[in-house]
Design a protein around this motif. Structure first.
Motif, PDB file in Angstrom:
ATOM      1  N   GLU A 219      -3.944  68.638  47.300  1.00  0.00           N
ATOM      2  CA  GLU A 219      -3.794  67.203  47.527  1.00  0.00           C
ATOM      3  C   GLU A 219      -4.311  66.803  48.908  1.00  0.00           C
ATOM      4  OE1 GLU A 219       0.065  65.674  46.579  1.00  0.00           O
ATOM      5  OE2 GLU A 219       0.092  66.668  44.635  1.00  0.00           O
TER       6      GLU A 219
ATOM      7  N   GLY B 257      -7.906  66.539  46.814  1.00  0.00           N
ATOM      8  CA  GLY B 257      -8.034  66.544  45.363  1.00  0.00           C
ATOM      9  C   GLY B 257      -8.859  67.700  44.836  1.00  0.00           C
ATOM     10  N   THR B 258      -9.295  68.613  45.713  1.00  0.00           N
ATOM     11  CA  THR B 258     -10.098  69.761  45.286  1.00  0.00           C
ATOM     12  C   THR B 258      -9.183  70.930  44.913  1.00  0.00           C
ATOM     13  OG1 THR B 258     -11.893  69.119  46.777  1.00  0.00           O
ATOM     14  CG2 THR B 258     -11.919  71.388  45.958  1.00  0.00           C
TER      15      THR B 258
END
Length: 53
Positions: A16, A27-28
């Motif tokens: 996050e 988000g990775t």
């Protein structure tokens, strides 16, 4: 998304948040990090990380 902890130093990769030290965006997922990504604290490779329980 699952967090992963560096076994040698305890750094936790949180998808996050990403990794701002090498411009990995928030988000990775850990699985999508480049193969040459290393722990920003101690420099070990992805193979030295395990999922956080």
């Amino acid at each position: 998304m699952e967090k992963y902890e560096c076994i040698p130093c305890g750094y936790v990769y949180d998808p996050e948040l990403g990794d701002e030290t090498v411009a990995v965006p928030a988000g990775t997922p850990f699985e999508d990090l480049p193969d040459d990504w290393v722990c920003p604290v101690c420099g070990v490779g992805k193979d030295q990380f395990e999922p956080v329980a």
